[in-house]
Design an enzyme around this catalytic site. Structure first.
Site, short mmCIF file in Angstrom:
data_model
loop_
_atom_site.label_atom_id
_atom_site.label_comp_id
_atom_site.label_asym_id
_atom_site.label_seq_id
_atom_site.Cartn_x
_atom_site.Cartn_y
_atom_site.Cartn_z
CE LYS A 67 -2.02 -1.25 3.58
NZ LYS A 67 -1.51 -2.70 3.83
CB THR A 68 3.77 2.21 1.83
OG1 THR A 68 2.90 2.09 3.18
CG2 THR A 68 4.49 3.45 2.27
CG ASP A 112 0.35 3.74 6.77
OD1 ASP A 112 -0.31 3.08 6.53
OD2 ASP A 112 1.94 3.60 6.91
CB THR A 161 -4.23 -3.31 8.02
OG1 THR A 161 -4.32 -2.48 9.55
CG2 THR A 161 -2.76 -3.19 7.44
NE ARG A 220 6.75 -4.61 5.69
CZ ARG A 220 5.66 -4.05 5.97
NH1 ARG A 220 4.62 -4.73 6.41
NH2 ARG A 220 5.12 -2.83 5.44
N1 LIG Z 1 3.81 -5.05 -5.96
C1 LIG Z 1 5.28 -5.30 -5.24
N2 LIG Z 1 6.25 -5.62 -6.05
C2 LIG Z 1 7.52 -5.79 -5.54
N3 LIG Z 1 7.78 -5.54 -4.29
C3 LIG Z 1 6.75 -5.14 -3.55
C4 LIG Z 1 5.39 -5.16 -3.99
N4 LIG Z 1 4.38 -4.59 -2.95
C5 LIG Z 1 5.30 -4.54 -1.73
N5 LIG Z 1 6.57 -4.79 -2.14
C6 LIG Z 1 7.69 -4.94 -1.14
O1 LIG Z 1 7.13 -5.13 0.26
C7 LIG Z 1 7.58 -4.14 0.91
C8 LIG Z 1 6.56 -3.68 1.95
O2 LIG Z 1 5.45 -3.07 1.25
P1 LIG Z 1 4.60 -1.54 1.66
O3 LIG Z 1 5.64 -1.24 2.68
O4 LIG Z 1 4.16 -0.77 0.41
O5 LIG Z 1 3.47 -2.40 2.28
P2 LIG Z 1 2.07 -1.92 3.26
O6 LIG Z 1 0.88 -2.53 2.64
O7 LIG Z 1 2.01 -0.32 3.23
O8 LIG Z 1 2.30 -2.43 4.38
P3 LIG Z 1 1.85 -1.84 5.96
O9 LIG Z 1 0.44 -2.25 6.09
O10 LIG Z 1 2.29 -2.64 6.92
O11 LIG Z 1 2.08 -0.38 5.97
C9 LIG Z 1 8.05 -3.09 0.03
O12 LIG Z 1 9.10 -2.49 0.73
C10 LIG Z 1 8.46 -3.73 -1.21
O13 LIG Z 1 9.94 -4.03 -0.89
MG LIG Z 2 2.43 0.76 4.74
#
Ligand SMILES: Nc1ncnc2c1ncn2[C@@H]1O[C@H](COP(=O)(O)OP(=O)(O)OP(=O)(O)O)[C@@H](O)[C@H]1O
Ligand SMILES: [Mg+2]
Length: 343
Positions: A67-68, A112, A161, A220
């Site tokens: 998401k981030t 967030d 989430t 992740r």
């Molecule tokens: N579609 C993708 N392709 C490649 N790598 C990805 C992808 N999505 C996420 N990642 C990897 O996973 C890591 C975690 O992603 P991210 O921080 O965006 O998750 P999030 O959904 O924001 O999690 P949270 O809910 O914990 O904040 C990123 O730093 C990246 O390295």
């Molecule tokens: Mg995030």
């Protein structure tokens, strides 16, 4: 960022650093979620053509799915500036007012953990999202008056989430909601291959396959397992002709064993949850509050962290009368007897 409570500060810090090293910085590097990417591109292209700020966007889905990362990609697409904060960081109305008044035209505000925005602050967010107005109450008692400020056109991107905890008025103010789901094994494989390249690690196809299956469909988690396997190979592994450490099948398997993660990515807590329902509640149905008490775990953690993946595997069912362990879980845990009862 949502994390499991078992995680220490160290793992959190480590995750944050892996996240930023491996975070895709271009659409081509963002693997999977094709529908979301297509829809977002159309939306952003249209906004750019009209010369307007893009609609407010909501990204929801389990932790670590990207998401981030998506929020940053959107910002990049729209030409840059993104300011980030989170629900719990906005403690007072003034905190939000300061953030909003500091936004330049077309900038992005990323919030967030949007489900943790305090209701009083949400009230201020509504007119800001809808009409780009900031209403502030100045003074107290009978002499209090409302001051209205115009804001620059901006795009709010919120991530959560727990979309179900978002209030309806907030949810309805987003122009588009994107729900991220767990990744296919094929996509996780691609992510692992990309991450291995960036980390300068060499992993055999067998190792990648093993790690991908244990990654809970979550980028992740995949990146975290890859790091651990790389550590293992550095200490115990064989070397390639070029002298780099190779993560091979046995190294990947041993890594998972050491972490007590099974081949489907279940951790001790997942197994404990299933076993508790099986042993203490005859396989269910058991209400989530009762289950939380039996596990000494917060209900939210059970609902957000454990259950979504167990349900994806077809191991657990949420029914109106409570949680039920399904036959595939019995087979996976190699428990006989109960299975026939259920079938
Ligand atoms: N579609 C993708 N392709 C490649 N790598 C990805 C992808 N999505 C996420 N990642 C990897 O996973 C890591 C975690 O992603 P991210 O921080 O965006 O998750 P999030 O959904 O924001 O999690 P949270 O809910 O914990 O904040 C990123 O730093 C990246 O390295
Ligand atoms: Mg995030």
């Amino acid at each position: 960022m949502a994390t499991t409570p078992q995680k220490t500060k160290e793992t959190k810090k480590e995750d944050a650093s892996i996240d930023s090293t491996l975070r895709p910085e271009a659409w081509e590097e963002y693997v999977g979620q094709e529908k979301i990417k297509d829809n977002l591109r159309v939306l952003l292209e249209a906004a750019k053509k009209r010369g307007e700020a893009a609609d407010h966007l909501l990204f929801s889905g389990p932790a670590g799915l990207g998401k981030t990362t998506l929020a940053y990609l959107v910002a990049r697409e729209l030409g840059g500036m993104i300011k980030t904060t989170s629900g719990p960081a906005l403690e007072k109305v003034g905190d939000l007012a300061a953030v909003l008044t500091n936004l330049g035209p077309g900038e992005i505000l990323f919030i967030d953990e949007a489900h943790r925005i305090n209701p009083m602050i949400e009230e201020v967010l509504y007119p800001a999202m809808e009409a780009r107005k900031l209403h502030l109450v100045v003074g107290k008692g009978p002499s209090a008056r409302t001051l209205t400020l115009d804001l620059q056109p901006f795009t709010l991107i919120a991530a959560t989430t727990r979309e179900n905890l978002l209030s309806n008025p907030l949810r309805s103010r987003f122009g588009a909601t994107f729900r991220l789901g767990y990744y296919e094994i094929g996509d996780i494989t691609k992510i692992l291959e990309r991450s291995a390249r960036i980390l300068g690690a060499e992993a055999s196809a067998e190792a990648v396959e093993i790690l991908a299956r244990a990654s809970r469909g979550t980028p992740r988690v995949a990146n975290r397992l890859l790091r651990r396997a790389r550590d293992f190979a550095e200490v115990h592994g064989g070397k390639s002709a070029a002298g780099t450490n190779i993560i091979d099948g046995p190294a990947a398997r041993r890594t998972l064993e050491m972490l007590e993660i099974d081949e489907l990515g279940l951790e001790p807590q997942d197994r404990r949850l299933l076993m508790t329902i099986i042993e203490k509640f005859k396989g269910g149905p058991v209400g989530v509050n009762t289950l939380a008490a039996a596990l000494s775990e917060e209900r939210g953690v059970i609902e957000d962290i454990y259950e979504p993946y167990l349900m994806t595997l077809g191991f657990l069912q949420r029914s109106p009368s409570g949680r039920i362990v399904l036959p595939p879980a019995y087979r996976h845990l190699k428990i006989q007897g109960h299975e026939e009862e259920l079938l």
